[in-house]
Design an enzyme around this catalytic site. Structure first.
Site, PDB file in Angstrom:
ATOM      1  N   ASP A   1      -3.680  -3.367 -27.295  1.00 46.66           N
ATOM      2  CA  ASP A   1      -5.167  -3.515 -27.774  1.00 46.66           C
ATOM      3  C   ASP A   1      -4.848  -2.871 -29.316  1.00 46.66           C
ATOM      4  O   ASP A   1      -5.042  -2.319 -29.813  1.00 46.66           O
ATOM      5  CB  ASP A   1      -6.196  -3.091 -26.718  1.00 46.66           C
ATOM      6  CG  ASP A   1      -5.758  -3.592 -24.989  1.00 46.66           C
ATOM      7  OD1 ASP A   1      -4.676  -3.896 -24.819  1.00 46.66           O
ATOM      8  OD2 ASP A   1      -6.838  -3.225 -24.294  1.00 46.66           O
TER       9      ASP A   1
ATOM     10  N   ASP B   1     -11.197 -11.081 -14.657  1.00 46.39           N
ATOM     11  CA  ASP B   1     -11.782  -9.718 -15.346  1.00 46.39           C
ATOM     12  C   ASP B   1     -12.852  -9.802 -14.572  1.00 46.39           C
ATOM     13  O   ASP B   1     -14.336  -9.835 -15.135  1.00 46.39           O
ATOM     14  CB  ASP B   1     -11.882  -9.466 -16.778  1.00 46.39           C
ATOM     15  CG  ASP B   1     -10.766  -9.964 -18.132  1.00 46.39           C
ATOM     16  OD1 ASP B   1      -9.581  -9.936 -17.308  1.00 46.39           O
ATOM     17  OD2 ASP B   1     -11.308 -10.688 -18.522  1.00 46.39           O
TER      18      ASP B   1
END
Ligand SMILES: O=C(O)c1ccccc1N[C@@H]1O[C@H](COP(=O)(O)O)[C@@H](O)[C@H]1O
EC number: 5.3.1.16
Length: 241
Positions: free
Chosen positions: A11, A130
């Site tokens: 990330d 998510d």
């Protein structure tokens, strides 16, 4: 029985490889060069890289050039996500040579566009679901975006090839995956599911592996690798058995 695929995560925020806790902006721990991290996972035997532009996901800029550099340096398959929300960002993402992209916010805010790109690009498109509880979150996980199961039914009907399911409450916590959520999602879709969030140990990966017959195809591993809870080589061995 096919083995669980492992996707080590890189990330990227402000040019650095980071891990967040619950995906919260400001909770970053930095782990240095994204390219070095990605190359290390590749050298350790990864077949996939889960590469995320966190600035693009949060709307705090982007790391597009760096993401393209990292994706371009990989010999392995890349799943790319973060800020892919329109034709221009999708085109830029696919131009990196990634194997597939993962759409989050767009699936909640511009469903017509997502249906169109699913029809155009097939299994190059995955949707990231998510969730907090059963409520989807978008825009860097800061905004509610509807009900998980209603959205899943719509995306299934539109031909979505795959889902990346993240329990935000678990993400970056090393508290173990939400196996119940994964089972519940697998029970309502025949599309493969990639598990994300909470992996802390080899036993967690073995537990996710047991869900392969139910439809779990892969698991994203982030914090546990960076915190050296286990090595990627150990993880690959654990899921190969
Ligand atoms: O991965 C994270 O920790 C994360 C935290 C906060 C927001 C997003 C995060 N990750 C990835 O970003 C995409 C969503 O991006 P977008 O909504 O399409 O712009 C999500 O699927 C995660 O893969």
């Amino acid at each position: 029985m096919p083995k669980l695929e492992l996707l080590p995560a890189v990330d990227v925020r402000d040019g650095q490889a980071v891990r967040l806790v619950h995906g919260e902006s400001g909770s970053e721990t930095s782990y240095g060069s994204p390219l070095e991290a990605a190359l290390a996972w590749q050298s350790a035997g990864a077949e996939w890289l889960h590469l995320v532009d966190l600035d693009a996901a949060f709307g705090t800029g982007d790391n597009r050039a760096l993401i393209a550099e990292v994706a371009g340096a990989m010999d392995i398959k890349v799943e790319l996500s973060g800020g892919i929300r329109d034709d221009a960002s999708l085109e830029a993402a696919l131009a990196t040579g990634c194997r597939r992209v993962n759409l989050g916010t767009a699936a909640l805010e511009t469903p017509e566009w997502v249906a169109k790109v699913i029809a155009e690009h097939g299994d190059k498109i995955a949707v990231g679901l998510d969730v907090r509880g059963t409520t989807l979150r978008g825009r860097g996980w800061t905004r509610d975006g509807g009900d998980l199961y209603e959205t899943l039914a719509r995306l299934d009907a539109e031909g979505c090839a795959r889902y990346v399911v993240t329990d935000i409450a678990k993400d970056g916590t090393l508290e173990g995956p939400n196996l119940g959520l994964l089972r519940d999602v697998c029970a309502v879709t025949d599309r493969p599911v990639v598990a994300s969030g909470g992996v802390s140990s080899l036993d967690d990966l073995r537990a996710i592996s047991l869900l392969v017959p139910e439809g779990v195809e892969g698991a994203i591993v982030g914090k546990a690798l960076y915190a050296k809870a286990f090595t990627l080589e150990e993880a690959l061995k654990a899921v190969a058995a």
